[in-house]
Write a protein that holds these residues in place. Structure first.
Motif, PDB file in Angstrom:
ATOM      1  N   TYR A 160     -14.652   2.571   3.335  1.00 47.10           N
ATOM      2  CA  TYR A 160     -13.660   3.342   2.581  1.00 47.10           C
ATOM      3  C   TYR A 160     -12.292   2.676   2.644  1.00 47.10           C
ATOM      4  CZ  TYR A 160     -17.170   7.016   2.251  1.00 47.10           C
ATOM      5  OH  TYR A 160     -18.317   7.725   1.967  1.00 47.10           O
ATOM      6  N   TYR A 161     -11.986   2.014   3.748  1.00 44.74           N
ATOM      7  CA  TYR A 161     -10.742   1.240   3.849  1.00 44.74           C
ATOM      8  C   TYR A 161     -10.722   0.146   2.793  1.00 44.74           C
ATOM      9  CZ  TYR A 161      -7.307  -2.003   5.924  1.00 44.74           C
ATOM     10  OH  TYR A 161      -6.245  -2.851   6.144  1.00 44.74           O
ATOM     11  N   ALA A 162     -11.864  -0.506   2.594  1.00 43.05           N
ATOM     12  CA  ALA A 162     -11.941  -1.615   1.642  1.00 43.05           C
ATOM     13  C   ALA A 162     -11.834  -1.144   0.201  1.00 43.05           C
ATOM     14  CB  ALA A 162     -13.251  -2.380   1.835  1.00 43.05           C
ATOM     15  N   MET A 163     -12.074   0.133  -0.054  1.00 39.71           N
ATOM     16  CA  MET A 163     -11.964   0.650  -1.422  1.00 39.71           C
ATOM     17  C   MET A 163     -10.518   0.785  -1.887  1.00 39.71           C
ATOM     18  SD  MET A 163     -14.730   3.759  -1.298  1.00 39.71           S
ATOM     19  CE  MET A 163     -16.419   3.502  -0.712  1.00 39.71           C
ATOM     20  N   LEU A 164      -9.567   0.811  -0.952  1.00 37.10           N
ATOM     21  CA  LEU A 164      -8.173   1.065  -1.288  1.00 37.10           C
ATOM     22  C   LEU A 164      -7.438  -0.207  -1.672  1.00 37.10           C
ATOM     23  CD1 LEU A 164      -7.366   3.428   1.728  1.00 37.10           C
ATOM     24  CD2 LEU A 164      -8.039   4.112  -0.585  1.00 37.10           C
ATOM     25  N   ASP A 165      -6.348  -0.048  -2.425  1.00 34.06           N
ATOM     26  CA  ASP A 165      -5.478  -1.185  -2.708  1.00 34.06           C
ATOM     27  C   ASP A 165      -4.578  -1.434  -1.498  1.00 34.06           C
ATOM     28  OD1 ASP A 165      -3.529   0.791  -2.818  1.00 34.06           O
ATOM     29  OD2 ASP A 165      -3.321   0.743  -4.994  1.00 34.06           O
ATOM     30  N   ASP A 166      -3.712  -2.428  -1.591  1.00 32.32           N
ATOM     31  CA  ASP A 166      -2.903  -2.813  -0.428  1.00 32.32           C
ATOM     32  C   ASP A 166      -1.986  -1.683   0.034  1.00 32.32           C
ATOM     33  OD1 ASP A 166      -4.064  -5.297  -0.353  1.00 32.32           O
ATOM     34  OD2 ASP A 166      -2.478  -6.283  -1.507  1.00 32.32           O
ATOM     35  N   THR A 167      -1.403  -0.960  -0.920  1.00 28.69           N
ATOM     36  CA  THR A 167      -0.548   0.172  -0.566  1.00 28.69           C
ATOM     37  C   THR A 167      -1.353   1.240   0.165  1.00 28.69           C
ATOM     38  OG1 THR A 167       0.968  -0.189  -2.418  1.00 28.69           O
ATOM     39  CG2 THR A 167       0.885   2.034  -1.495  1.00 28.69           C
ATOM     40  N   GLY A 168      -2.521   1.551  -0.379  1.00 28.44           N
ATOM     41  CA  GLY A 168      -3.374   2.553   0.248  1.00 28.44           C
ATOM     42  C   GLY A 168      -3.814   2.150   1.638  1.00 28.44           C
ATOM     43  N   ARG A 169      -4.122   0.871   1.820  1.00 37.93           N
ATOM     44  CA  ARG A 169      -4.545   0.393   3.141  1.00 37.93           C
ATOM     45  C   ARG A 169      -3.426   0.516   4.176  1.00 37.93           C
ATOM     46  NH1 ARG A 169      -8.176  -5.068   1.944  1.00 37.93           N
ATOM     47  NH2 ARG A 169      -9.646  -4.069   0.526  1.00 37.93           N
ATOM     48  N   HIS A 170      -2.178   0.286   3.716  1.00 39.85           N
ATOM     49  CA  HIS A 170      -1.045   0.403   4.636  1.00 39.85           C
ATOM     50  C   HIS A 170      -0.897   1.847   5.122  1.00 39.85           C
ATOM     51  CE1 HIS A 170       3.395  -0.888   5.539  1.00 39.85           C
ATOM     52  NE2 HIS A 170       2.690  -0.641   6.625  1.00 39.85           N
ATOM     53  N   VAL A 171      -0.976   2.797   4.187  1.00 36.85           N
ATOM     54  CA  VAL A 171      -0.865   4.210   4.563  1.00 36.85           C
ATOM     55  C   VAL A 171      -2.079   4.649   5.377  1.00 36.85           C
ATOM     56  CG1 VAL A 171      -0.583   6.558   3.687  1.00 36.85           C
ATOM     57  CG2 VAL A 171       0.564   4.668   2.532  1.00 36.85           C
ATOM     58  N   TYR A 172      -3.257   4.124   5.044  1.00 35.51           N
ATOM     59  CA  TYR A 172      -4.481   4.387   5.827  1.00 35.51           C
ATOM     60  C   TYR A 172      -4.255   3.997   7.288  1.00 35.51           C
ATOM     61  CZ  TYR A 172      -9.452   3.381   7.199  1.00 35.51           C
ATOM     62  OH  TYR A 172     -10.681   3.294   7.813  1.00 35.51           O
ATOM     63  N   ARG A 173      -3.744   2.792   7.524  1.00 38.43           N
ATOM     64  CA  ARG A 173      -3.510   2.345   8.906  1.00 38.43           C
ATOM     65  C   ARG A 173      -2.510   3.264   9.602  1.00 38.43           C
ATOM     66  NH1 ARG A 173      -3.432  -2.707   6.122  1.00 38.43           N
ATOM     67  NH2 ARG A 173      -1.158  -2.845   6.314  1.00 38.43           N
TER      68      ARG A 173
END
Length: 524
Positions: free
Chosen positions: A177-190
């Motif tokens: 699911y982390y890999a499904m996100l764009d770079d912005t989404g991954r930053h907020v995910y972390r």
């Protein structure tokens, strides 16, 4: 005097520019807010000595990637412009450099809206009567609250980012699911992961995201991380009139009140299964052991406390489908077996798992297997097997398709059923005993000989090996590309071919025999 006059003109020009800028901002409040956000993002929120240690206390499951999940389609232009495409029914999908197929750009997801999973019609989905009602999955609930600009300013003056999660990385093989996100989404995910791990409930997002984007990001964190058993499926997002989220509030269950004690109880139960499973050889045998242990230890209860968490399953021993699935996911992750939390519809909202083994992905529903109807009725099945009972929804539609073959239907459907699973015999499959090998080198020599004898053109052939271990090794060689060095490049060289494609379909037969059927197309 000329120098002074030039300085005076420059000063007047600067004043005029400032006045124009103030006028534009007054007429366009949204522009003012964007400028404020840009300046605020780059500003220090606290004194340097008070900045939180972004890595302190973070716990990421210690998993090691065991499989290459590359697409079956490859290009090899290093030797004679050969193009090879070993595609099988266990193809795991096209990848980009992040590890997974790009997805939709809307709401912070990546890519081109391509999907490998073929969804059945919801009207065709029904739970068999033996397991009807054994569901209980709750969708992510985002409480979205619009606030005025003054309240947004107050939040920005009072809150900081908390733990940013910078420096963390999540392997796509284990955290899809982390890999499904764009770079912005991954930053907020972390950031969400880091704050949830630290039990910090309120913080500003490190990136500009909308409420809709935040829901996908929060769902991605929740779906990837069953070890965060103290986080609830609900959160709050406060956003401005322009749609920008300025505050994220996480919700925690009662285990967060004494997290150390809760973690100790959780780890004790999980580790008892993990330690025993580690003494068993092979991922399939370990997967089956964990499946059986959870069914033995857990009882289904719609009224179970914290029933969306792995804690309810492993510590309390009572849960619903979400708890079964998240406990299964957590333990297989710890064993180094990629296992995903899959959500959707099965007569009601439901959760189950997708597991990666040597030859591809499989569906597993431990909740429905915990019934009198059959302990392995929903264990290691493909998408076709689930097409009348399970429908993926939400982000789960972007998980890889389940087309595994070798580990499907290996177990009896019921504990007391002595009738073996129906597999074709060697004779039914149209294969003779001289095409069944017990040595992998002999198997590859036969592949080489058949392709050289058939030569240029389009044709099919089949051969087989004895034993699950040899069958798995052959599938791994096709997935990691080593088949080319073993015999394929030699075939191309001998035939003087410029292009070769094929499809390989594995099939288990009676007597622990694994047949591989090839469709070959070789061009001069």
């Amino acid at each position: 005097m000329k120098v002074i006059r030039k300085i005076l003109y420059a000063f007047i020009f600067l004043i005029v520019l400032i006045c124009i800028f103030i006028g534009v901002c007054a007429l366009n409040p949204d522009l003012t807010e964007k400028i404020q956000t840009m300046l605020y993002k780059d500003a220090d929120l606290t004194d340097a000595d008070e900045q939180p240690d972004i890595m302190a206390g973070l716990e990421i499951p210690d998993v090691t990637p065991l499989l290459q999940t590359e697409s079956g389609s490859t290009q090899d232009d290093d030797a004679g412009n050969v193009s090879t495409q070993p595609t099988s029914s266990t193809n795991v999908g096209t990848q980009n450099d992040s590890g997974w197929r790009d997805r939709t750009q809307s709401d912070g997801l990546r890519g081109d809206n391509a999907r490998d999973y073929i969804a059945p019609d919801e009207s065709d989905i029904a739970a068999p009567k033996e397991v009807a009602g054994k569901n209980g999955y709750k969708q992510i609930q985002g409480d979205e609250q619009q606030i005025d600009d003054r309240t947004a300013d107050d939040i920005q003056n009072q809150l900081d980012f908390g733990y940013t999660g910078d420096g963390l990385n999540f392997d796509a093989l284990y955290y899809p699911y982390y890999a499904m996100l764009d770079d912005t989404g991954r930053h907020v995910y972390r950031q969400i992961y880091a704050n949830a791990n630290a039990v910090n409930d309120a913080f500003m997002p490190v990136e500009d995201v909308t409420a809709a984007q935040l829901r996908n990001i929060f769902a991605a964190v929740y779906n990837d991380h069953p070890e965060l058993f103290w986080i609830d499926t609900a959160y709050t997002c406060k956003y401005t009139r322009a749609g920008r989220c300025v505050e994220i509030d996480l919700k925690f269950n009662r285990t967060a009140d004494d997290l150390n004690a809760a973690k100790a109880a959780f780890n004790e139960q999980a580790n008892s299964i993990i330690a025993a499973a580690q003494t068993i050889g092979g991922n399939y045998a370990r997967e089956k052991y964990v499946h059986d242990q959870l069914i033995e230890r857990i009882s289904y209860s719609a009224r179970a406390e914290m029933n969306q968490s792995a804690y309810s399953a492993l510590v309390n021993g009572q849960t619903v489908c979400a708890g079964y699935a998240r406990a299964f996911q957590y333990i297989l992750q710890q064993l180094g077996i990629p296992c995903y939390y899959c959500t959707g519809y099965a007569g009601e909202s439901h959760a189950w798992n997708i597991v990666s083994l040597d030859d591809g992905f499989y569906n597993v529903d431990t909740t429905w297997d915990d019934s009198d109807d059959g302990k392995y009725e929903y264990f290691n099945k493909n998408d076709e097997d689930y097409s009348s009972t399970h429908l993926r929804q939400e982000l789960s539609v972007y998980l890889p398709p389940c087309n595994g073959v070798i580990y499907r239907n290996l177990e009896k459907s019921g504990e007391d059923d002595e009738t073996p699973t129906e597999l074709r015999s060697l004779e039914d499959a149209g294969l003779t005993e001289d095409k069944v090998f017990t040595d992998i080198n002999a198997y590859y020599r036969d592949c080489y000989n058949q392709m050289v004898q058939n030569g240029i053109g389009h044709y099919t052939f089949s051969n087989a090996v004895v034993g699950q271990g040899l069958g798995s090794a052959i599938m791994q060689n096709y997935q990691n590309g080593s088949y080319k060095d073993i015999y394929m490049q030699s075939v191309v060289d001998v035939l003087g071919a410029s292009y070769c494609t094929w499809q390989v379909v594995p099939e288990p037969l009676e007597g622990d025999i694994y047949m591989f059927s090839y469709e070959i197309d070789i061009t001069q």
